[in-house]
Design a protein around this motif. Sequence first.
Motif, PDB file in Angstrom:
ATOM      1  N   TYR A 170       0.836  -1.208   0.000  1.00 55.52           N
ATOM      2  CA  TYR A 170       0.000   0.000   0.000  1.00 55.52           C
ATOM      3  C   TYR A 170       0.870   1.257   0.000  1.00 55.52           C
ATOM      4  O   TYR A 170       0.639   2.186  -0.795  1.00 55.52           O
ATOM      5  N   LEU A 171       1.882   1.289   0.863  1.00 55.92           N
ATOM      6  CA  LEU A 171       2.771   2.454   0.924  1.00 55.92           C
ATOM      7  C   LEU A 171       3.550   2.614  -0.382  1.00 55.92           C
ATOM      8  O   LEU A 171       3.726   3.738  -0.871  1.00 55.92           O
ATOM      9  N   LEU A 172       3.994   1.496  -0.951  1.00 64.69           N
ATOM     10  CA  LEU A 172       4.707   1.542  -2.223  1.00 64.69           C
ATOM     11  C   LEU A 172       3.804   2.070  -3.330  1.00 64.69           C
ATOM     12  O   LEU A 172       4.241   2.862  -4.174  1.00 64.69           O
ATOM     13  N   THR A 173       2.549   1.644  -3.328  1.00 59.62           N
ATOM     14  CA  THR A 173       1.583   2.119  -4.330  1.00 59.62           C
ATOM     15  C   THR A 173       1.405   3.627  -4.248  1.00 59.62           C
ATOM     16  O   THR A 173       1.387   4.324  -5.272  1.00 59.62           O
ATOM     17  N   ILE A 174       1.290   4.145  -3.026  1.00 62.50           N
ATOM     18  CA  ILE A 174       1.136   5.585  -2.839  1.00 62.50           C
ATOM     19  C   ILE A 174       2.374   6.327  -3.337  1.00 62.50           C
ATOM     20  O   ILE A 174       2.265   7.326  -4.073  1.00 62.50           O
ATOM     21  N   VAL A 175       3.545   5.842  -2.966  1.00 63.42           N
ATOM     22  CA  VAL A 175       4.796   6.511  -3.347  1.00 63.42           C
ATOM     23  C   VAL A 175       4.975   6.515  -4.861  1.00 63.42           C
ATOM     24  O   VAL A 175       5.295   7.553  -5.471  1.00 63.42           O
ATOM     25  N   PHE A 225      -8.791 -13.620  -2.535  1.00 63.71           N
ATOM     26  CA  PHE A 225      -7.620 -13.206  -3.309  1.00 63.71           C
ATOM     27  C   PHE A 225      -8.024 -12.694  -4.687  1.00 63.71           C
ATOM     28  O   PHE A 225      -7.481 -11.705  -5.175  1.00 63.71           O
ATOM     29  N   LEU A 226      -8.977 -13.353  -5.340  1.00 65.56           N
ATOM     30  CA  LEU A 226      -9.440 -12.901  -6.646  1.00 65.56           C
ATOM     31  C   LEU A 226     -10.069 -11.521  -6.558  1.00 65.56           C
ATOM     32  O   LEU A 226      -9.896 -10.682  -7.441  1.00 65.56           O
ATOM     33  N   SER A 227     -10.781 -11.278  -5.462  1.00 64.61           N
ATOM     34  CA  SER A 227     -11.509 -10.025  -5.334  1.00 64.61           C
ATOM     35  C   SER A 227     -10.597  -8.817  -5.196  1.00 64.61           C
ATOM     36  O   SER A 227     -10.972  -7.706  -5.581  1.00 64.61           O
ATOM     37  N   VAL A 228      -9.399  -9.015  -4.644  1.00 62.89           N
ATOM     38  CA  VAL A 228      -8.524  -7.874  -4.397  1.00 62.89           C
ATOM     39  C   VAL A 228      -7.511  -7.653  -5.519  1.00 62.89           C
ATOM     40  O   VAL A 228      -6.755  -6.683  -5.468  1.00 62.89           O
ATOM     41  N   ILE A 229      -7.495  -8.524  -6.532  1.00 70.45           N
ATOM     42  CA  ILE A 229      -6.523  -8.361  -7.615  1.00 70.45           C
ATOM     43  C   ILE A 229      -6.680  -7.019  -8.298  1.00 70.45           C
ATOM     44  O   ILE A 229      -5.705  -6.278  -8.486  1.00 70.45           O
ATOM     45  N   ILE A 230      -7.913  -6.665  -8.678  1.00 75.94           N
ATOM     46  CA  ILE A 230      -8.103  -5.433  -9.435  1.00 75.94           C
ATOM     47  C   ILE A 230      -7.849  -4.196  -8.583  1.00 75.94           C
ATOM     48  O   ILE A 230      -7.555  -3.116  -9.107  1.00 75.94           O
ATOM     49  N   LEU A 231      -7.931  -4.331  -7.259  1.00 77.77           N
ATOM     50  CA  LEU A 231      -7.725  -3.194  -6.372  1.00 77.77           C
ATOM     51  C   LEU A 231      -6.273  -3.052  -5.916  1.00 77.77           C
ATOM     52  O   LEU A 231      -5.895  -2.008  -5.391  1.00 77.77           O
ATOM     53  N   THR A 232      -5.472  -4.085  -6.120  1.00 77.73           N
ATOM     54  CA  THR A 232      -4.102  -4.061  -5.609  1.00 77.73           C
ATOM     55  C   THR A 232      -3.034  -4.142  -6.694  1.00 77.73           C
ATOM     56  O   THR A 232      -2.001  -3.477  -6.588  1.00 77.73           O
ATOM     57  N   VAL A 233      -3.270  -4.950  -7.721  1.00 74.10           N
ATOM     58  CA  VAL A 233      -2.228  -5.168  -8.731  1.00 74.10           C
ATOM     59  C   VAL A 233      -2.084  -4.003  -9.703  1.00 74.10           C
ATOM     60  O   VAL A 233      -0.972  -3.467  -9.853  1.00 74.10           O
ATOM     61  N   PRO A 234      -3.143  -3.553 -10.407  1.00 78.51           N
ATOM     62  CA  PRO A 234      -2.952  -2.450 -11.357  1.00 78.51           C
ATOM     63  C   PRO A 234      -2.366  -1.178 -10.744  1.00 78.51           C
ATOM     64  O   PRO A 234      -1.475  -0.570 -11.355  1.00 78.51           O
ATOM     65  N   PRO A 235      -2.807  -0.746  -9.556  1.00 82.61           N
ATOM     66  CA  PRO A 235      -2.258   0.500  -9.010  1.00 82.61           C
ATOM     67  C   PRO A 235      -0.764   0.466  -8.734  1.00 82.61           C
ATOM     68  O   PRO A 235      -0.098   1.507  -8.816  1.00 82.61           O
ATOM     69  N   VAL A 236      -0.214  -0.707  -8.404  1.00 80.52           N
ATOM     70  CA  VAL A 236       1.223  -0.777  -8.128  1.00 80.52           C
ATOM     71  C   VAL A 236       2.012  -1.107  -9.394  1.00 80.52           C
ATOM     72  O   VAL A 236       3.189  -0.730  -9.524  1.00 80.52           O
ATOM     73  N   VAL A 237       1.395  -1.785 -10.351  1.00 75.77           N
ATOM     74  CA  VAL A 237       2.086  -2.172 -11.576  1.00 75.77           C
ATOM     75  C   VAL A 237       2.114  -1.016 -12.583  1.00 75.77           C
ATOM     76  O   VAL A 237       3.126  -0.813 -13.269  1.00 75.77           O
ATOM     77  N   PRO A 290       2.373   2.411 -12.492  1.00 74.59           N
ATOM     78  CA  PRO A 290       3.479   3.381 -12.476  1.00 74.59           C
ATOM     79  C   PRO A 290       4.828   2.753 -12.758  1.00 74.59           C
ATOM     80  O   PRO A 290       5.726   3.416 -13.295  1.00 74.59           O
ATOM     81  N   VAL A 291       4.991   1.463 -12.423  1.00 71.89           N
ATOM     82  CA  VAL A 291       6.264   0.784 -12.683  1.00 71.89           C
ATOM     83  C   VAL A 291       6.476   0.600 -14.174  1.00 71.89           C
ATOM     84  O   VAL A 291       7.525   0.964 -14.722  1.00 71.89           O
ATOM     85  N   ILE A 292       5.483   0.045 -14.860  1.00 73.45           N
ATOM     86  CA  ILE A 292       5.663  -0.235 -16.287  1.00 73.45           C
ATOM     87  C   ILE A 292       5.730   1.049 -17.101  1.00 73.45           C
ATOM     88  O   ILE A 292       6.495   1.141 -18.072  1.00 73.45           O
ATOM     89  N   TYR A 293       4.960   2.070 -16.713  1.00 71.52           N
ATOM     90  CA  TYR A 293       5.033   3.338 -17.444  1.00 71.52           C
ATOM     91  C   TYR A 293       6.342   4.056 -17.159  1.00 71.52           C
ATOM     92  O   TYR A 293       6.920   4.696 -18.043  1.00 71.52           O
ATOM     93  N   GLY A 294       6.819   3.955 -15.927  1.00 73.96           N
ATOM     94  CA  GLY A 294       8.091   4.591 -15.588  1.00 73.96           C
ATOM     95  C   GLY A 294       9.267   3.947 -16.297  1.00 73.96           C
ATOM     96  O   GLY A 294      10.243   4.616 -16.640  1.00 73.96           O
ATOM     97  N   ILE A 295       9.155   2.635 -16.554  1.00 75.69           N
ATOM     98  CA  ILE A 295      10.246   1.926 -17.225  1.00 75.69           C
ATOM     99  C   ILE A 295      10.190   2.116 -18.734  1.00 75.69           C
ATOM    100  O   ILE A 295      11.212   2.333 -19.387  1.00 75.69           O
ATOM    101  N   LYS A 296       8.992   2.036 -19.311  1.00 74.72           N
ATOM    102  CA  LYS A 296       8.861   2.016 -20.762  1.00 74.72           C
ATOM    103  C   LYS A 296       8.826   3.390 -21.410  1.00 74.72           C
ATOM    104  O   LYS A 296       9.289   3.560 -22.541  1.00 74.72           O
ATOM    105  N   LEU A 297       8.262   4.394 -20.748  1.00 73.66           N
ATOM    106  CA  LEU A 297       8.150   5.722 -21.351  1.00 73.66           C
ATOM    107  C   LEU A 297       9.462   6.478 -21.166  1.00 73.66           C
ATOM    108  O   LEU A 297       9.845   6.818 -20.040  1.00 73.66           O
TER     109      LEU A 297
END
Length: 310
Positions: A34-39, A270-282, A284-291
């Motif tokens: 959660y903290l990593l997602t915010i940062v 676990f299935l229910s929290v995927i959409i609320l936890t995975v995209p928000p942390v992934v 910024p990482v993929i956009y920060g790396i690729k752009l």
Amino acid sequence: MNNISSPKFLTITALNEWDWTSRIIFFSFALPVYLLTIVLNAALIMIIAFEKALHEPMYIFLCNLCVNDLCGTTGFYPRALVYLLTETNRISIEECIVQCLAVVMYTTGEFTNLSVMAIDRYIAICQPLRYYTIMSPFTVRSLVTFIWIFPFFIGVMAISLALKHPLCRHDMHRLFCEHLSLMNLACKQDIFQGIINGFIYISKAVFFVFVLISYLKIILACRKSKVNQEKFYSTCVPHLISFMITTCGLSDSLLTRFKAETVSNIASTFLSVIILTVPPVVNPVIYGIKLGPIRAKILYIFKSQRIHNF
């Protein structure tokens, strides 16, 4: 709200099968995420906001995606972390409604954001000479307005449907409040609710098909142009990854809608929290790396910090 006389509180039963050790372990993992997602999202927002070279449509839409991710995670994580550290697992109707609005707006906002970003990439690659004519400041403002107004409309409509009839049960079999689970607690359901729910799912399906068609045309346009291929790999691949993750995360909504009983409670949680936890942390990482411009700015900040420390 006037239709709700009881219960005043709902009980979250998703963690009933978890012992205290499992709760602590999951809390120890969830809090840093959660903290990593915010940062990560806050850093990307600030980079785009303060770097004038990034004040272009693509980065403006990306900034809105990060804001939406922050809203979604803030609507989910704090309450979930409390559940992990307490044994009551209760939430008031008012808090549940607020969380429901945040979750519905977030999930719908992911699709509106990604659809608008698909429009932007289609015009940039397939009609590059007309890009700044089409994506004028007025068009960008209109698209940003749509990104937020449509999810808000869907959220208000979903909550109004969920609260149309009094609630006869108080056990919520999800780790968070969402309108379908609330609706399943109602004393009765009617055909009008089914029609509106169908509209919500159809609207998301339309966004899904729209993005697929847009990228099919982009891929066809990139076949014979190395320049377009470079644009595709640098700016479209992150978008496609985000889109696929968001789409996969909706599997739990389908489980809730059809009340699937073949999935265990832990697996469903676990299935229910995927959409609320995975995209928000992934995201910024993929956009920060690729752009390239964002990656260059991040590297510049780190190098400047190292030089300053020395």
